[in-house]
Design an enzyme around this catalytic site. Sequence first.
Site, PDB file in Angstrom:
ATOM      1  N   HIS A  40      48.466  30.907  25.714  1.00  0.00           N
ATOM      2  CA  HIS A  40      48.482  31.338  24.309  1.00  0.00           C
ATOM      3  C   HIS A  40      47.232  32.147  23.994  1.00  0.00           C
ATOM      4  O   HIS A  40      46.270  32.172  24.791  1.00  0.00           O
ATOM      5  CB  HIS A  40      48.597  30.126  23.374  1.00  0.00           C
ATOM      6  CG  HIS A  40      47.439  29.162  23.492  1.00  0.00           C
ATOM      7  ND1 HIS A  40      46.201  29.414  22.938  1.00  0.00           N
ATOM      8  CD2 HIS A  40      47.338  27.955  24.104  1.00  0.00           C
ATOM      9  CE1 HIS A  40      45.394  28.414  23.191  1.00  0.00           C
ATOM     10  NE2 HIS A  40      46.051  27.511  23.905  1.00  0.00           N
ATOM     11  N   SER A  43      43.363  31.389  25.070  1.00  0.00           N
ATOM     12  CA  SER A  43      43.375  30.405  26.160  1.00  0.00           C
ATOM     13  C   SER A  43      42.364  30.729  27.257  1.00  0.00           C
ATOM     14  O   SER A  43      42.102  29.899  28.121  1.00  0.00           O
ATOM     15  CB  SER A  43      44.777  30.325  26.774  1.00  0.00           C
ATOM     16  OG  SER A  43      45.152  31.577  27.316  1.00  0.00           O
ATOM     17  N   GLY A  44      41.806  31.967  27.242  1.00  0.00           N
ATOM     18  CA  GLY A  44      40.793  32.342  28.230  1.00  0.00           C
ATOM     19  C   GLY A  44      41.257  33.369  29.243  1.00  0.00           C
ATOM     20  O   GLY A  44      40.538  33.659  30.213  1.00  0.00           O
ATOM     21  N   LYS A  45      42.433  33.953  29.033  1.00  0.00           N
ATOM     22  CA  LYS A  45      43.010  34.866  30.029  1.00  0.00           C
ATOM     23  C   LYS A  45      42.139  36.104  30.259  1.00  0.00           C
ATOM     24  O   LYS A  45      41.785  36.438  31.398  1.00  0.00           O
ATOM     25  CB  LYS A  45      44.409  35.323  29.596  1.00  0.00           C
ATOM     26  CG  LYS A  45      45.412  34.207  29.380  1.00  0.00           C
ATOM     27  CD  LYS A  45      46.801  34.732  29.137  1.00  0.00           C
ATOM     28  CE  LYS A  45      46.905  35.674  27.961  1.00  0.00           C
ATOM     29  NZ  LYS A  45      46.583  35.036  26.674  1.00  0.00           N
ATOM     30  N   SER A  46      41.801  36.821  29.175  1.00  0.00           N
ATOM     31  CA  SER A  46      41.014  38.048  29.322  1.00  0.00           C
ATOM     32  C   SER A  46      39.583  37.744  29.763  1.00  0.00           C
ATOM     33  O   SER A  46      38.971  38.533  30.494  1.00  0.00           O
ATOM     34  CB  SER A  46      41.014  38.846  28.014  1.00  0.00           C
ATOM     35  OG  SER A  46      42.286  39.439  27.804  1.00  0.00           O
ATOM     36  N   GLU A 165      46.772  42.694  30.057  1.00  0.00           N
ATOM     37  CA  GLU A 165      47.715  42.973  28.957  1.00  0.00           C
ATOM     38  C   GLU A 165      48.135  44.442  28.980  1.00  0.00           C
ATOM     39  O   GLU A 165      48.327  45.065  27.938  1.00  0.00           O
ATOM     40  CB  GLU A 165      47.084  42.612  27.603  1.00  0.00           C
ATOM     41  CG  GLU A 165      46.653  41.169  27.471  1.00  0.00           C
ATOM     42  CD  GLU A 165      47.823  40.212  27.260  1.00  0.00           C
ATOM     43  OE1 GLU A 165      48.976  40.663  27.305  1.00  0.00           O
ATOM     44  OE2 GLU A 165      47.561  39.015  27.077  1.00  0.00           O
TER      45      GLU A 165
END
Length: 280
Positions: A40, A43-46, A165
Site C-alpha cells: 500500500h 509501505s516503503g516500496k520507493s 512505478e
Amino acid sequence: MQPIIEFKDVSFTYPNAETPALNHLNLTINAGDWVAIIGHNGSGKSTFAKLINYLLVPNAGSITVDGVPVDEEHMYTVRDLVGMVFQNPDNQFVGATVADDVAFGLENRQVPRDKMVKIVPEALKRVQMDQFADREPARLSGGQKQRVAMASVLAIEPKILILDEATSMLDPKGRREMIQLVRDLKQEMGDALTVLSITHDIDEAASADQVVILNDGEINDVDTPEVIFSNADRLKELGLAVPFAEQLKEKLTARGVKVPDTYQTTEGMVDWIWQLHSKM
C-alpha cells in the site's frame, strides 16, 4: 542462482518521521529474476528502490549489488550496475532530442563518440523508438516517453533494471505495451538482466517470477504471483488490489459456478470461460 541484490538488516527513517520507512529488512534477489515489490502507499516500496543505487543512505544494515557494497565509495560503480525508470519520464529528460537524451548517460561516462553513435540507435531500436531519434521528447506520448527512458537506461548496459512505478502514469494500452516490452527484454537478455518492478499494477506484478509484499516497512511475504494473488482476502486486508481474474472467480462462485482453484491470469480465465461455454 547467484545473489545480485542483498539487504541485510536494513533500516531507514526519513528525517522528522516517527516510524521507520524500512525496518530491519532482509532480502536476497537472485541474478536474472524478475521481482515485483508491492504494498500500500507508504509501505516503503520507493524507499527500497532508492536505497539500492544510493539515492538514499540506510541508517543501519548493509546492501550489496553484484557483490559491490552500496556506499559512498562505490556509488558510481553501483549506478553503472543499476538503471532506474521513474514514474514521470519528464523528470529524466535532459536532451533536446530523443537521441541526445539517450546519449546523455554515455557522455557522463566518457564513452568515445565512435562507440556512442552505434550504441544510441541500437538502444532505441530495442524499445521500438529508433524512428523517433530526432523528435523532441516533449512531443512524445506518455508510453513513448517511457520507452525513451528505458532506452537511456539500456544504453549503459546495467545488470539491474528498476521500474519505480514506471507504468502508473500510463493509460491501459501504454501499461500493456510497457509490460510487454519488459517481457521481451527479459526473453532477449535472460539471466543477464534482473528486473525489479516497484508497482501497484497487478498485471505488471503478475508477470514477475516472485512477488514481495511490503507492509509498513517490513516484508509480509515473498512468493510466486500464483500464490500471492490467489489469496484475495489477505490482499484486501493489506490494502492491495485484487486481480480481475480473482474478482471474477469470486463473482462466479457466488452464482454457484465451480471455478479453477488455482490462480489464473485474465487471459487464463478467458480461455477457461470459452472452454466452459463450448461444453454447454
